[in-house]
Enzyme design. Sequence first.
Site, mmCIF file in Angstrom:
data_model
loop_
_atom_site.group_PDB
_atom_site.id
_atom_site.type_symbol
_atom_site.label_atom_id
_atom_site.label_comp_id
_atom_site.label_asym_id
_atom_site.label_seq_id
_atom_site.Cartn_x
_atom_site.Cartn_y
_atom_site.Cartn_z
ATOM 1 N NE ARG A 59 -6.344 -2.692 -19.806
ATOM 2 C CZ ARG A 59 -6.503 -2.564 -21.115
ATOM 3 N NH1 ARG A 59 -5.789 -3.275 -21.954
ATOM 4 N NH2 ARG A 59 -7.383 -1.723 -21.608
ATOM 5 C CG ASP A 86 -8.045 11.735 -22.982
ATOM 6 O OD1 ASP A 86 -7.047 11.028 -23.204
ATOM 7 O OD2 ASP A 86 -9.134 11.278 -22.569
ATOM 8 C CE LYS A 121 -6.950 3.882 -25.299
ATOM 9 N NZ LYS A 121 -7.064 4.484 -23.972
ATOM 10 C CB THR A 161 -4.306 4.998 -21.470
ATOM 11 O OG1 THR A 161 -4.218 5.180 -22.875
ATOM 12 C CG2 THR A 161 -5.735 5.231 -21.008
ATOM 13 C CE1 TYR A 171 -4.313 0.562 -0.308
ATOM 14 C CE2 TYR A 171 -4.437 -1.340 1.149
ATOM 15 C CZ TYR A 171 -5.037 -0.470 0.254
ATOM 16 O OH TYR A 171 -6.339 -0.631 -0.067
ATOM 17 C CD GLU A 174 -4.793 5.171 0.488
ATOM 18 O OE1 GLU A 174 -5.013 6.066 1.319
ATOM 19 O OE2 GLU A 174 -5.572 4.220 0.277
HETATM 20 N N1 DSN Z 1 -11.472 2.231 -24.640
HETATM 21 C C1 DSN Z 1 -10.623 3.167 -25.321
HETATM 22 C C2 DSN Z 1 -10.716 3.052 -26.790
HETATM 23 O O1 DSN Z 1 -10.927 1.946 -27.259
HETATM 24 O O2 DSN Z 1 -10.554 4.027 -27.489
HETATM 25 C C3 DSN Z 1 -10.887 4.540 -24.888
HETATM 26 O O3 DSN Z 1 -11.175 4.571 -23.551
#
Ligand code: DSN
Length: 486
Positions: free
Chosen positions: A287, A249, A281, A278, A72, A74
């Site tokens: 993730r 974003d 991607k 994120t 943990y 925090e």
């Molecule tokens: N789930 C993502 C996507 O496929 O674009 C975005 O959150």
Amino acid sequence: MSVPVTPEQLAPTASSAFRDALDVVRSVEPRIADAIGRELTDQRESLKLIASENYASPAVLLAMGNWMSDKYAEGTVGRRFYAGCRNVDTVESIAAEHARALFGADHAYVQPHSGIDANLVAFWSVLAQRVESPALERAGAKHVNDLTEEDWAQLRRALGDQRMLGMSLDAGGHLTHGFRPNISGKMFEQRSYGTDPVTGRIDYEAVRAAAREFRPLVLIAGYSAYPRLVNFRIMREIADEVGATLMVDMAHFAGLVAGKVLTGDFDPVPHANIVTTTTHKSLRGPRGGMVLCDSALAEHVDRGCPMVLGGPLPHVMAAKAVALAEARRPSFQDYARRIVENAGALAEGLKRRGAKLVTDGTDNHLVLLDVSGYGLTGRQAESALLDAEIVTNRNAVPQDPNGAWYTSGVRLGTPALTTRGLGTAELDEVADLIDTVLRGTRPGSTASGKPSKAQYTVEDGLPAKVAARAADLLAKHPLYPGIDLA
Ligand code: DSN
């Protein structure tokens, strides 16, 4: 002993590491070990075109599977609510250091567990920055913890009329940009900017006019299904003109920013007040999520946990650090460039075969194929392609007559296939596979004989034939080469 750095050098070590790990899992719950093993087979055998997915390196995957998960932590580096966090501090500091250096950001916060979480941290921070200072001043207080209940009540009233301007969902915006199914749609009064009905591109003068009229607190740029570049310099100009905070974003295109394909006006970091992303991607990490911001927002961003986040995931922060270190290597710039070249080849290949694309092409990692030209809905096209081992996802197109569930589009992305090593000639072949499946697919009917938006029929034997061609293509570019779980 030299440190192995290429996939070929890593393969034998990684193979035994994964095999041994699965043997340990199998000794407790064999069904889970089997599912993990089957997932590798499935991923190896399908043509992955989901624009938001990728394949993380063995080093990233292995950094997650260990006892860092047990802690943990925090709080922030050096200021934790739990004892014994020195190794978590090391991990978090290194991840943040890589993120700052890679993106040229003043501050990086690597704790968010996902993109939604990163956006929540950003929303909180913008609101906190806007309301805290006046509230502190009014109360003669020095720190947010000194505010009284009445101060907070005033703060909540001040939050009551907050507004957000973001890209509409059918133009490629994201649910977390103020839409009802997400908390952002409850926190903010939202208005959307769409795209030009003829070109399908963002019309910056229309965004400016909407901002002048609506006076948002937050102007959001960024998308999950827009195939073109966004000029963040102009977006910042608009935000400044109306006194809004510019939030970007960059979840989808973070890898293209990291790989220096998106620079100047198209790199959000120098222009935005706050940037979220994120890490899994195009950035090709584990993730998770991350926030980058200028120093004015840093103090608020760092209160993300426990303000809106659960405890950080130290094992995932470790994997983020590894992925960010990988993205700082020159080879990542080559990877990012190839993602965009491959998307261009896919778009050209589809167009040459008569397909209709939103905006007539792409400048980034994704292509939005309008399948109405094939007489299909997005749902039918997605299912027919999956029968041929081509994994895509249906997506609305601007002003979509079939709505967000059935849709009229299919979103195609190249980050994953580029990681596997496919090149432009092979992406042209992928365009042919997609076109062949969709030409051989017809809309079906419901049980009562009415036209259906979900049912479809495909020419006999076509999915198997296309799947065999896809398998030939994939066999030339094995996924996780050298990793053998048998
Ligand atoms: N789930 C993502 C996507 O496929 O674009 C975005 O959150």
